[in-house]
Write an enzyme that holds these catalytic residues in place. Sequence first.
Site, PDB file in Angstrom:
ATOM      1  N   ASN A  82      28.982  32.511  55.930  1.00  0.00           N
ATOM      2  CA  ASN A  82      28.677  31.721  54.971  1.00  0.00           C
ATOM      3  C   ASN A  82      28.416  30.336  55.627  1.00  0.00           C
ATOM      4  O   ASN A  82      29.109  29.858  56.370  1.00  0.00           O
ATOM      5  CB  ASN A  82      29.823  31.353  53.718  1.00  0.00           C
ATOM      6  CG  ASN A  82      29.866  32.601  52.824  1.00  0.00           C
ATOM      7  OD1 ASN A  82      30.906  32.902  52.698  1.00  0.00           O
ATOM      8  ND2 ASN A  82      29.089  33.163  52.381  1.00  0.00           N
ATOM      9  N   ARG A 121      28.036  27.132  55.164  1.00  0.00           N
ATOM     10  CA  ARG A 121      28.448  26.072  54.286  1.00  0.00           C
ATOM     11  C   ARG A 121      29.824  25.939  54.327  1.00  0.00           C
ATOM     12  O   ARG A 121      30.704  26.549  54.818  1.00  0.00           O
ATOM     13  CB  ARG A 121      27.818  26.317  52.852  1.00  0.00           C
ATOM     14  CG  ARG A 121      28.409  27.589  52.276  1.00  0.00           C
ATOM     15  CD  ARG A 121      28.350  27.640  50.741  1.00  0.00           C
ATOM     16  NE  ARG A 121      28.179  29.141  50.564  1.00  0.00           N
ATOM     17  CZ  ARG A 121      29.497  29.608  50.006  1.00  0.00           C
ATOM     18  NH1 ARG A 121      30.523  29.039  50.368  1.00  0.00           N
ATOM     19  NH2 ARG A 121      29.732  31.005  49.660  1.00  0.00           N
ATOM     20  N   PHE A 158      39.583  40.845  33.462  1.00  0.00           N
ATOM     21  CA  PHE A 158      40.210  40.137  34.363  1.00  0.00           C
ATOM     22  C   PHE A 158      39.603  38.646  34.388  1.00  0.00           C
ATOM     23  O   PHE A 158      39.914  37.872  35.424  1.00  0.00           O
ATOM     24  CB  PHE A 158      40.273  40.646  35.966  1.00  0.00           C
ATOM     25  CG  PHE A 158      41.017  41.991  36.036  1.00  0.00           C
ATOM     26  CD1 PHE A 158      42.456  42.231  35.887  1.00  0.00           C
ATOM     27  CD2 PHE A 158      40.373  43.155  36.352  1.00  0.00           C
ATOM     28  CE1 PHE A 158      43.267  43.437  35.742  1.00  0.00           C
ATOM     29  CE2 PHE A 158      40.865  44.357  36.429  1.00  0.00           C
ATOM     30  CZ  PHE A 158      42.370  44.446  36.296  1.00  0.00           C
TER      31      PHE A 158
END
Length: 714
Positions: A337, A339, A395
Amino acid sequence: CAEKRVSVEDAADLVHNWLKQSAPCQARCCAGTHRPQYSTTTSPNEKTFEKILIANRGEIACRVMKTCKKMGIQTVAVHSDVDSSAVHVKMADEAVCVGPAPTGKSYLNMEAIMEAIRQTGAQAVHPGYGFLSENKEFAKRLAAEGVTFIGPDTHAIQAMGDKIESKLIAKAAKVNTIPGFDGVVKTAEEAVKIAQEIGYPVMIKASAGGGGKGMRIAWNDEETREGFRFSSQEAASSFGDDRLLIEKYIDNPRHIEIQIRADKHGNALWLNERECSIQRRNQKVVEEAPSTFLDPDTRRAMGEQAVQLAKAVKYSSAGTVEFLVDSQKNFYFLEMNTRLQVEHPITECITGLDLVEQMIRVAKGYRLQHQQKDIPINGWAIESRVYAEDPYKSFGLPSIGRLSEYQEPLDLSNVRVDSGIEEGSDISIYYDPMISKLVTYGSTRAEALSRMEDALDHYVIRGVTHNIPLLREIITHPRFISGDISTNFLPEVYPDGFKGHQLDAESCRELLASAAALYITAQLRSRNILGPLRVSSAPVESGYWELCVELGGERHQVDITKSGDVYTVEAGGGTVEVCGQWNLASPLLPVSVNGADRMLQCLSRDASGTIVLQYMGTLFKLRILSQRAAELDSYMPEKVSEDTSSILRSPMPGTVVAVSVKPGDTVAEGQEICVIEAMKMQNSLTAARQAKVKSVHCNAGETVGEGDLLVELE
């Protein structure tokens, strides 16, 4: 410089060395005082930016602004029209509206954001996470106008943002990778063929994906075809790129990621790991740092491979390399990722570093302040993602509404809350339903867990359904406490779905006694008369009551005696003593039950004796009656429940993507009837039984609310 007669360059080196030595000390001080803080150690000699625009919203925009303010940097917020009163807008020095509510017309509207940059004169842009944070075209447009992108360069974004290319680069950098097909899968039948060659189970993933969107696990050919369809649709909706890849699914793995930092001078280091295995629908729910599973050698090996990958793409900024780890501690590259990660606060807690500050420094061209040996692991940090979701539905399916009452548990020690909302804020269908990131810190894992339990009990959220019941059950479950977790934790622990806190005999007595004591307290208070008495003398207060308490369809005989501030309650074959301040105007009710401290929340009380209590994180509805009222209640007619097998209602607010049936069609049990998209996730709704379609009440493109009627069956 003038007093010491040294050059500016030598002075800068002195400051640099002092910062290197002081950062670990600050982290140790953080551990010693058990405060989950991060230090912003800005040197007055380091000039960065005068004004930064944050191209994001919510908690991450607020988080970036906090560091900017500490560094003396002015901030610019962008917002959609529905976010005009949002917290990040109020917090910024300037704010610019960039369009209407849909993300494609506002937070993903590059042209509008570029115009906001020109209008405000921002010198740099921090993208946060999501939205345009990993969009290479956005980074290119900023560079073309001489605006600094606070993140890596476009080459790294493109290389790591494409899962196919990133896997090839990882292989070349000698990073462990998962077996799979190194190319784009174009059709469902091609997906089936590749899956058969790799061997089931397989993971179908969006090439440009992230955040769990565009991902499906397939165990057979039919699931592969269905997964291909949904993954490509989600990928196109979320990322504007429907390309997919397929790789071997590692069953029962752990999801462990390494935080890295790198500068523009070829320096890179790793800031230890984060355990992110507790997930639902491939999205993280609870994270912690460090991991209970890794030994020093495995940690070092993962960290070194993460740095190898960063250097292979000349990475500069904060980033995260995610790995899957099997039971033998073999680890495989999952994705990078490019970021700031959602769960970065727990790394800040155990290292004492401000990652946002480090990103800003690197973007300005400064070297890293630290070496690998300077990076500590001090204490333990745990993060719970608090969402406006119904945890009893898969969930967590999104909930919308207005926060009618909101109180963060910041009066507790060692608690950090990263949020971008306040009392009165709206949770809408347009954006991610995250309320906050709740972080607790301790010198040990047990200490951090205990604080998390207290923080969840003290967190007041009204107006929307939230997932605190699930979060509390996770962090108190014996398997989680022992560290025996994997990405399959939730379906394994709750194979029939989450049902809330399950009461044993002792906790049932505690709940019955607490509710009865609250009921009597309210009854006694209602008898008080404000002002002068209208009668010569007040009646003598009774100290004994016989009650009937309904809980979960059962009736319980409860006898209660009051002596001073203590209620003695006979219930469920045992005796319970309850005492507390009983401030009925407060949302929090601290009580002592048989000497143990408990934090209750009363969500509602009415004249019929119905009380809704939050106990052990879960909401329980009780009805308290006098013995005479309970006798008469048996004559009341019962409301007939709706036959849900003949109707299909929307389980969440969202948009109808597709309707697969029409009146007169015959559907089989389990056949898809329609698809609802909520928060960029697509959900297939199916028939509960074989029947003929009587009527259809929705059309593709329409917005529906939770509980809205979609289809009727004969």
